[in-house]
Design a protein around this motif. Structure first.
Motif, mmCIF file in Angstrom:
data_model
loop_
_atom_site.group_PDB
_atom_site.id
_atom_site.type_symbol
_atom_site.label_atom_id
_atom_site.label_comp_id
_atom_site.label_asym_id
_atom_site.label_seq_id
_atom_site.Cartn_x
_atom_site.Cartn_y
_atom_site.Cartn_z
ATOM 1 N N PRO A 558 1.152 -1.650 -0.258
ATOM 2 C CA PRO A 558 0.007 -0.105 -0.026
ATOM 3 C C PRO A 558 1.101 1.026 -0.139
ATOM 4 N N LEU A 559 2.276 1.618 -0.089
ATOM 5 C CA LEU A 559 2.994 2.893 0.658
ATOM 6 C C LEU A 559 3.476 2.239 -0.907
ATOM 7 N N SER A 560 3.486 1.842 -1.811
ATOM 8 C CA SER A 560 3.996 1.991 -2.950
ATOM 9 C C SER A 560 4.511 3.135 -4.220
ATOM 10 N N TRP A 561 2.868 3.574 -3.707
ATOM 11 C CA TRP A 561 2.487 4.916 -4.164
ATOM 12 C C TRP A 561 3.602 6.108 -3.688
ATOM 13 N N VAL A 562 3.520 5.912 -2.889
ATOM 14 C CA VAL A 562 3.844 6.635 -1.439
ATOM 15 C C VAL A 562 6.220 7.096 -1.849
ATOM 16 N N GLN A 563 6.033 5.280 -2.167
ATOM 17 C CA GLN A 563 7.719 5.324 -2.438
ATOM 18 C C GLN A 563 7.932 5.915 -3.960
ATOM 19 N N ARG A 564 6.967 5.627 -4.882
ATOM 20 C CA ARG A 564 7.618 6.845 -6.337
ATOM 21 C C ARG A 564 7.776 8.223 -5.623
ATOM 22 N N VAL A 565 6.169 8.316 -5.612
ATOM 23 C CA VAL A 565 6.927 10.168 -5.274
ATOM 24 C C VAL A 565 8.139 10.542 -4.203
ATOM 25 N N HIS A 566 8.863 9.447 -3.566
ATOM 26 C CA HIS A 566 9.914 9.900 -2.517
ATOM 27 C C HIS A 566 11.345 9.595 -3.719
ATOM 28 N N ILE A 567 10.913 8.573 -4.726
ATOM 29 C CA ILE A 567 12.287 8.570 -5.566
ATOM 30 C C ILE A 567 11.452 9.482 -6.438
ATOM 31 N N HIS A 568 10.915 9.378 -7.627
ATOM 32 C CA HIS A 568 11.273 10.586 -8.704
ATOM 33 C C HIS A 568 10.987 11.926 -8.076
ATOM 34 N N LYS A 569 10.910 11.919 -7.274
ATOM 35 C CA LYS A 569 10.439 13.864 -6.749
ATOM 36 C C LYS A 569 9.494 13.853 -7.395
ATOM 37 N N ALA A 570 8.342 13.476 -7.502
ATOM 38 C CA ALA A 570 7.121 13.536 -8.391
ATOM 39 C C ALA A 570 6.485 14.515 -8.156
ATOM 40 N N ARG A 571 5.685 15.924 -8.783
ATOM 41 C CA ARG A 571 5.652 16.775 -8.420
ATOM 42 C C ARG A 571 4.084 16.839 -7.988
ATOM 43 N N VAL A 572 3.201 16.039 -8.518
ATOM 44 C CA VAL A 572 1.780 15.973 -8.869
ATOM 45 C C VAL A 572 1.203 13.847 -7.937
ATOM 46 N N ALA A 573 0.343 13.681 -7.740
ATOM 47 C CA ALA A 573 -0.073 12.500 -7.242
ATOM 48 C C ALA A 573 -1.684 12.472 -7.308
ATOM 49 N N LEU A 574 -1.880 11.134 -8.035
ATOM 50 C CA LEU A 574 -3.172 11.188 -8.362
ATOM 51 C C LEU A 574 -4.002 9.924 -7.791
ATOM 52 N N VAL A 575 -4.325 10.503 -6.331
ATOM 53 C CA VAL A 575 -5.036 9.431 -5.176
ATOM 54 C C VAL A 575 -6.440 9.292 -5.052
ATOM 55 N N LYS A 576 -6.948 8.069 -4.943
ATOM 56 C CA LYS A 576 -8.088 7.853 -3.955
ATOM 57 C C LYS A 576 -8.389 8.241 -1.726
ATOM 58 N N CYS A 577 -9.474 8.189 -1.860
ATOM 59 C CA CYS A 577 -9.226 8.221 0.382
ATOM 60 C C CYS A 577 -8.436 6.873 0.123
ATOM 61 N N ARG A 578 -9.222 5.577 -0.546
ATOM 62 C CA ARG A 578 -8.602 4.975 0.094
ATOM 63 C C ARG A 578 -7.429 4.691 -0.594
ATOM 64 N N ASP A 579 -5.834 5.125 -1.026
ATOM 65 C CA ASP A 579 -4.564 4.891 -0.658
ATOM 66 C C ASP A 579 -4.502 6.174 0.045
ATOM 67 N N LEU A 580 -5.143 6.641 0.330
ATOM 68 C CA LEU A 580 -4.907 7.680 1.733
ATOM 69 C C LEU A 580 -4.564 7.273 2.599
ATOM 70 N N HIS A 581 -5.806 6.222 3.366
ATOM 71 C CA HIS A 581 -5.618 5.634 3.740
ATOM 72 C C HIS A 581 -5.273 4.148 4.215
ATOM 73 N N TRP A 582 -4.475 3.473 3.542
ATOM 74 C CA TRP A 582 -3.650 1.983 2.815
ATOM 75 C C TRP A 582 -2.661 2.748 3.650
ATOM 76 N N ALA A 583 -2.204 4.141 3.296
ATOM 77 C CA ALA A 583 -0.586 4.106 2.823
ATOM 78 C C ALA A 583 -0.104 4.978 4.639
ATOM 79 N N MET A 584 -1.333 5.862 5.076
ATOM 80 C CA MET A 584 -1.365 5.662 6.119
ATOM 81 C C MET A 584 -0.978 4.689 7.190
#
Length: 1532
Positions: A558-584
């Motif tokens: 569930p934390l894979s999208w946060v890792q992608r943001v961290h690794i690639h220094k992403a400027r924009v992330a497109l998620v749902k509330c479900r993804d926020l809850h899973w990452a949290m």
């Protein structure tokens, strides 16, 4: 007259016969004078000699030539119809009218058929006054037919007749007929594709082979759609051209009233059309729409006709002709008048609450977004941007998927490739690249005939160096279709044009401030919605590096999208509330992540009520990881309007937008109220930003016309923008209601001509033009006039500690329609480790929370096992499928809680019974004034035969001399000793035992001698007969009569179930005070066994005599009672309510009953009947043991338990012995229906033929089971069973046989009564198929010597035939009274010797304890009088008094049995004022809890009752007649 100039003698014989038939109908009054003349004229019309007329000139229009299809001689089948009607008339009695075959349903069906036949005949030219068609009257004087003066059928015909061809050239000073054509065609209601196209104003191209004349004046539509039907008629078969020579003229006529097609528009198919795509679109027109001889361009309006073919401009006035048409065909009331919805009478309408909040603000003003900026380097099309980036920077990072997933193809314009292929085949995607599947002609079932294009690199060839893609400028052609599922589960496709796709990308670029070279992490589905718009389309336009994280990767990490943001220094992330809850929840696994690079965290479902808590919780956790509060950007989207609003990235340090704290009570009424008092009933919502650039937004009411809301009112968001969907592909009607909405003000006046698109989102516009969304139309639940959002209910349920019991994201909320209102249902997946106690505690808390916060009661709360709810491709709960599973009984919950008492508030008011204060005279006068007759009926007289010569001739015993069955048997043993009375069959159909008159007499004598010697029985003592069904039982009965004892017949205990059946035997023995028990050796050992000792005290049995091996002895004399009023035998039975009742049957009653049955069924010594029923009580015992001895006929005895070994035993016996009359029970009939219903062909192969059966009578003390008897008749019709043979009988405790269908008299009739009236003890007949109708079959013909009357059980006064009351009977074979050990004389006098309170107070009546009514039918009995039918409704003791109404358990049990296929038997009763339903489960165990809501629904819908307790038991627990009693007394 029509016969002038016609020689009647020269007419064909068939026509003369029809004329004679008409004269007979007129003489008998079956037809009016006007109808007679009309039919006579129609018959003589082909033979009237017309004067020849001069041929028309060249410019005149030729009249239509007669064809083979329009000839006037009568059809060939008229003779057969005449002979049939003539044969029916010959059977009428005395020439008087006989209404036996009258039926309202039949009359209505005949009228409909005649109306349809008349419409077909209208296509033929009708004889009218001749006039020239050369001189044409002005169009202004030709009034189109007025459809308001005729019936519905005439209106439809006039609409068809009004579609006429328009002239190519008309006078410019006259009105163009195109206006007529447009109005009539658009107003027509036809299911063809052409009519559907015209009704929506769509364009249709002209055939290229025909010139397209341009009319001088053509009305301009206000809105010109950009789509048209795809299916066009390319050719017309030769046969169709021959049959419809005017089709080309019709096409030319329709061409003048259509809009020309757009050159660049791509026509979608109209999937709403009924006609198949292979056929051309057509219009259903009458065959006289074009007159032969007219030029194709000539106007048909000059020959405009009315519905009957009379020219409008003839000498007859139009209005007079319309009046004549109305008189010719009387108006038929529409279906709604036959079967009206009585919701207003049933449902309790709540009074409006004066404290209900109402909107108080001003009318809203549309909000406009910022102008869409124009950038010089924006591409003219999205393909151009892709080509530009690919040509200039080929090595730049491109969009890709995380891990090893396949790369995504961005765009593929396959229109030219598909159009260039003449051969369309199919290649399954997984096999399209193989050489053996490369044949384009290959087609496999299950796949449409499409051209599959495989985009894998190994199957693509490299284009040449000089190849350049053709990139046109973005236009209105569809670019792609995005499919969505509606609330009902249907799938529609939203077509997005190329210019809308480009404009939407430009608006997103401006709103999100996308820059070239940015990195975007996308967790959403990149094939649709936000994932497609941002992650693919906008990324291509702005050269954004997109990293897609599939759902499968998110489930694993569930934390894979946060890792992608961290690794690639992403400027924009497109998620749902479900993804926020899973990452949290998973952030503890890796803490060295940084989200400081994010400038936008787009929350796709930020409009949901739980998005606020998800965003806040995620911010609290990851703010320490560099996440800034201003980067969270919720948005609102829909497939139709695409992006509605999005929050722009905030400035660091700027205050965050305020949130709205709204009152849930106000939201339920559709108004905005700030909650300042109760925090529990408040809803906190966050804004979704401002309107998209270049868009215009307003709020309209979600129901009814699109009226603008007020500023403090919740409504649906509608948007006008170029960046939105264009239509529902192939659904022009739904498209107009969604994509072409014109808002109106409070006065109903449109605010402009700009069309808006419905977004399906509910919200309001807050301060600063911020958009707030509070729900969706799809999630809107309308309960009792209040709006509740499914997302709000989910948020409330999640707040009740769901972690321990259910999964957070696996909750489905929907509503089901039950009893004229929506009911809220919540289904959630239960965790495997949750206990049943924890689950019910959580469900109880959810009920309390939703009731206190939302002020709405839950109807059902169900918990299902984990991973059993249907899922969407991305893991969400499929709401429509879950709802369908719930309604179909396929949800399989593990815990369920029904709460109908708290949410069903619209039940009708309880009936308040008025005190009885009306006197007898008032009741009598009231019945007479209302035109009713006293409900009473009687059978024919029970005469006596005194002629001794006739006695000897008919082999009967003289009833005047002998009144006792013992004397009858003795007399038959002397007069006809070898006559076989009884034949007993076994399971193989072999006669194992027979009894002639003398054999039965001698066996009775041996038993009588044994009673006197072994038992020391005195005269008048009771003797229990404990035998299985057979001849031993009969011999023991007559042995008791020979000895002067009173026999008591008792069903023997079941050897495999002694614990349940032996106590009943013991109770009857104790109550009857039996001095002796006659039985067999096997049963005697059973009574004294150890198993019996466990249930009863075997030491206190009376004297037990084994009758198997008795010595040959004769009694000193055969006992003769001193009077016929002495008791012959005792009849004991246990009712369904658990009451053991024994009645005393006298010798006179036995003789009268047997004589009545003999006369009714015409039983003589030469007759043979078959009996397959239990011989232990009631009429079954009389037929098994008594009737044959009295009448002398032969009885073939078939024990019912033998059918368990051979189901076809009974039917095979009927066929083998050629039995004409048979008697059975409902259990036997049901066993044959279920077991042999599918084996009729096998029975026919075995030679089973039931055509010999004249009457098959079902013996029961209950309401006739109409469904079972009809099913039995229908199933075995193939083996010769006549549907008229099956009938029923009726008896009760006080009178064993009241009704019995005999060999003479009319067939049993069936009526349909209104169930609502029955609950009020009233009888109202309705038509078949009417709502709340109950079919009732007559319970057989009343026996000779029997009189019945319907009486009010409370006032004991006679009732009219429109009332439901207790059936009272007066008969010589009624029982003498109850046999009780305490001798309650009051009870005996109340039931057996009661009198009417008024009317006929001298006659003594017996109360049957059954409710019924009497109806005088149109059928005639043997005496020629109209037949009075008795209909039994149910037992008075079994009725349920609920809410002041009278309910019959059999009605509720029938409804319960229809609720689900897994319900076998059921029992309904009341327990502490609660309605209890006990049902047997015949399916799998997982279906058990599925039955609970289904049973509750069907009882509430059909009977307006709330079920208090539903019990599901294993099959076989409660069977047949004892089920209701056993269920009532069963331990919990």
């Amino acid at each position: 007259m029509a016969d002038r100039g016609v020689d009647l003698s020269a007419l064909p014989k068939e026509v003369r016969d029809q004329l004679a038939e008409l004269d007979l109908e007129l003489s008998e009054g079956d037809i009016t004078q006007k109808g007679y003349e009309k039919k006579r004229t129609k018959l003589l019309a082909p033979y009237i000699i017309h004067t020849p007329v001069a041929p028309p000139r060249q410019n005149d229009v030729q009249p239509p030539a007669p064809s083979s299809s329009s000839s006037h001689p009568p059809p060939p089948s008229s003779s057969s119809r005449y002979r049939e009607r003539r044969s029916r008339r010959t059977h009428r009695s005395g020439g008087t009218r006989d209404d036996r075959y009258r039926s309202d349903i039949h009359t209505e069906a005949v009228q409909a058929a005649l109306a349809k036949h008349k419409e077909e005949k209208m296509a033929l030219p009708m004889p009218t006054k001749r006039r020239s068609t050369y001189v044409q009257s002005p169009i202004e004087t030709r009034t189109p037919p007025d459809s308001s003066s005729g019936s519905e059928d005439e209106t439809a015909v006039r609409r068809q007749s009004s579609v006429v061809a328009s002239p190519p050239q008309v006078n410019p000073n006259l009105q163009s007929p195109d206006s007529w054509i447009n109005r009539t065609v658009q107003g027509s209601s036809t299911s063809s594709s052409a009519s559907s196209t015209l009704s929506h104003g769509e364009a249709k191209p002209q055939p290229q082979s025909q010139p397209q004349p341009q009319p001088q004046s053509q009305p301009q539509p206000q809105y010109k759609p950009q789509y048209q039907p795809l299916y066009q008629p390319q050719y017309q078969p030769q046969s169709q051209q021959h049959e419809h020579p005017h089709a080309a003229s019709v096409a030319d006529m329709l061409a003048h009233s259509r809009i020309g097609p757009s050159e660049n528009s791509a026509p979608p198919p109209d999937v709403t059309a009924v006609a198949p795509p292979s056929r051309g679109a057509r219009v259903d027109l009458p065959s006289n729409a074009v007159v032969r001889g007219m030029s194709r361009g000539q106007s048909r309006s000059s020959m405009m006709e009315t519905a009957d073919g009379v020219p409008v401009s003839s000498r007859v006035s139009t209005k007079i002709q319309q009046l004549l048409n109305t008189l010719k065909r009387p108006k038929r009331p529409p279906l709604s008048e036959f079967f009206t919805d009585d919701q207003e009478e049933i449902v309790e309408v709540p009074q409006p609450d004066p404290n209900t909040p109402r909107p108080e603000g001003r009318q809203i003003i549309p909000v406009k977004g910022e102008p869409l900026g124009v950038v010089s380097n924006w591409p003219p099309a999205l393909q151009a941007a892709l080509a530009r980036w690919g040509a200039t920077t080929g090595e730049e990072p491109r969009p890709h998927c995380s891990r090893h997933h396949r790369k995504t193809a961005l765009h593929a314009d396959l229109r030219e490739a598909v159009e260039s292929q003449r051969e369309v085949g199919i290649h399954p995607p997984e096999q399209a690249g193989h050489q053996e599947r490369a044949n384009p002609q290959t087609w496999r079932p299950g796949w449409p005939r499409l051209k599959w294009v495989v985009t894998d690199s190994k199957y693509l060839t490299k284009p040449s160096k000089d190849w350049q893609p053709h990139i046109p400028t973005a236009n209105t052609d569809p670019a792609y279709i995005e499919y969505k599922a509606s609330k009902e589960g249907t799938v529609v496709g939203v077509a997005v044009s190329k210019v809308a796709m480009l404009t939407h990308c430009q608006a997103l670029t401006q709103a999100c401030n996308y820059c070239e070279g940015e990195t975007l992490v996308n967790v959403l589905d990149f094939k649709k919605d936000m994932g497609l718009w941002h992650g693919v389309l906008s990324a291509v336009m702005n050269r954004i590096h997109t990293i897609s994280v599939p759902y499968a990767v998110m489930k694993a990490c569930p934390l894979s999208w946060v890792q992608r943001v961290h690794i690639h220094k992403a400027r924009v992330a497109l998620v749902k509330c479900r993804d926020l809850h899973w990452a949290m929840m998973a952030h503890r696994e890796q803490r060295d992540t940084s989200l400081a690079s994010l400038r936008m965290l787009i929350v796709a479902d930020g409009a949901n009520p739980w998005s606020v808590s998800s965003c806040d919780a995620f911010l609290n956790v990851f703010q320490s990881h560099g996440l800034k509060p201003e980067v969270i950007c919720p948005c609102a989207t829909s497939p139709e309007a695409m992006t509605v609003a999005i929050r722009r990235p905030g400035v660091p340090g700027a205050p965050l937008p305020a949130r709205a704290i709204l009152s849930m009570g106000g939201l339920s009424h559709g108004v905005i109220r700030v909650n300042t008092e109760d925090k529990n009933s408040a809803l906190t919502v966050q804004d979704v930003g401002h309107v998209m650039p270049g868009a215009l937004m307003c709020i309209v009411k979600p129901d009814g016309p699109p009226q603008l809301c007020k500023t403090d009112e919740i409504g649906e968001i509608i948007v006008n923008s170029r960046a939105g969907g264009n239509m529902y592909y192939g659904l022009p009607g739904v498209t107009k209601n969604t994509f072409e909405v014109i808002p109106v003000n409070s006065n109903g006046v449109p605010i402009g001509e700009i069309p808006f698109v419905r977004s399906g989102l509910l919200g309001f516009i807050g301060p600063g033009s911020l958009i707030f969304v509070v729900g969706k139309i799809e999630g809107l639940l309308m309960v009792s006039g209040r709006r509740h959002n499914a997302d709000d209910l989910v948020a409330t349920a999640l707040a009740v500690e769901p972690v321990k019991t259910v999964y957070r994201g696996r909750i489905a909320v929907f509503s089901v329609t039950v009893f004229y209102d929506e009911r809220v249902v919540i289904v959630a997946e239960q965790r495997p480790d949750a206990s049943e106690e924890d689950s019910f505690q959580w469900m109880s808390r959810v009920l309390q929370a939703i009731d206190s916060i939302h002020q709405v009661g839950l109807y059902c709360l169900a918990l299902v096992p984990a991973n059993t709810l249907p899922k969407t491709p991305l893991g969400g709960i499929h709401i429509s499928d879950t709802k369908q599973f719930f309604l179909d009984g396929n949800l399989h919950p593990c815990n369920i809680l029904m709460c109908p008492h708290t949410c069903v508030t619209n039940l009708p008011k309880p009936r308040q019974k008025q005190p009885v204060g009306v006197g007898p005279a008032s009741v009598m006068v009231g019945n007479l004034v209302a035109g009713k007759r006293i409900a009473q009926a009687a059978g024919r007289d029970l005469g006596m035969i005194e002629d001794q010569d006739l006695v000897r001739k008919l082999c009967m015993w003289p009833t005047v001399m002998h009144q006792y069955l013992a004397e009858a048997l003795h007399w038959r043993a002397q007069t006809d000793p070898d006559h076989v009375l009884f034949v007993l069959l076994n399971a193989k159909g072999v006669a194992v035992s027979t009894a002639t008159c003398v054999q039965l007499h001698k066996r009775a004598e041996k038993i009588a001698a044994a009673l006197m010697e072994k038992g020391s029985i005195n005269t008048g003592e009771n003797v229990v007969l404990l035998y299985p069904p057979g001849i031993d039982l009969i011999a023991a009965f007559y042995g008791c009569l020979y000895a002067g004892c009173v026999p008591v017949n008792v069903r023997p205990p079941h050897p495999q179930n002694l614990a349940a059946t032996l106590p009943t035997v013991r109770m009857i023995i104790d109550v009857s005070k039996a001095a002796c028990i006659l039985t067999t050796q096997h049963l005697m050992r059973t009574l004294r066994s150890k198993e019996a000792a466990a249930s009863v005290n075997i030491k206190t049995w009376p004297t037990i005599i084994d009758t198997d091996d008795l010595p040959r002895r004769r009694p000193p004399q055969i006992y003769k009672p001193p009077t016929a009023e002495m008791i012959a035998y005792l009849d004991f039975s246990v009712s369904t309510t658990g009451m053991l009742t024994g009645v005393k049957i006298s010798h006179a009653a036995v003789s009268a009953l047997c004589r009545s049955i003999k006369l009714q069924c015409e039983l003589y010594s030469s007759r043979q009947i078959a009996i397959c029923l239990d011989p232990y009580c009631g009429l079954g015992f009389v037929l098994w043991c008594l009737s044959s001895v009295y009448s002398g006929h032969q009885s073939i005895l078939i024990p019912p338990f033998e059918l368990e070994s051979c189901l076809s035993l009974w039917l095979s016996t009927l066929s083998q012995y050629r039995v004409r009359d048979t008697f059975c029970s409902y259990s036997v009939m049901e066993l044959c229906t279920k077991g042999l219903g599918t084996q009729t062909e096998l029975l026919k192969a075995r030679g089973v033929n039931l055509s010999c059966v004249r009457s098959c009578v079902v013996i029961a003390e209950e309401r006739p089971r109409l469904v079972l008897t009809h099913s039995f008749s229908k199933l075995f019709k193939d083996v010769g069973l006549s549907p008229r043979a099956v009938s029923t009988a009726f008896g009760s405790r006080v009178n064993l046989a009241i009704c019995l269908q005999g060999t003479t008299g009319p067939d049993p009739c069936t009526v349909y009564v209104d169930m609502k009236s029955l609950r009020h003890d009233r009888v109202r007949l309705v038509e078949r198929g009417a709502p709340q109708s109950l079919p009732l079959m007559e319970s057989g013909k009343i026996l000779p010597g029997v009189r019945v009357i319907i009486v009010n059980p409370e006032t004991r006064g006679p009732l009219g035939d429109s009332h439901l009351g207790e059936i009272w009977v007066n008969s010589p074979h009624s029982a003498s009274g109850y046999y009780t050990i305490y001798g309650e004389e009051s009870l005996q006098a109340n039931h057996f010797n009661t009198k009417l309170s008024f009317g006929d107070p001298q006659t003594l009546w017996a109360r049957t304890g059954y409710l019924g009514f009497v109806k005088r039918t149109e059928l005639l009995d043997a005496s020629g009088d109209r037949h009075d039918a008795l209909f039994v409704v149910g037992s008075l003791d079994e009725t349920l008094e609920l809410r002041g109404l009278r309910y019959h358990p059999i009605d509720i049990e029938t409804s319960v049995s229809r609720a689900h296929r897994s319900i076998a038997e059921s029992a309904v009763f009341t327990w502490t004022n609660l309605l209890v339903v006990v049902s047997e489960l015949c399916g799998s165990e997982q279906d058990a809890l599925d039955l609970v809501p289904l049973i509750t629904n069907v009882v509430l819908e059909e009977h307006h009752l709330i079920v208090g307790v539903v019990v599901i038991v294993d099959p076989g627990c409660y069977t047949h007649q004892l089920q209701r009693r056993e269920a009532t007394h069963a331990p919990p």
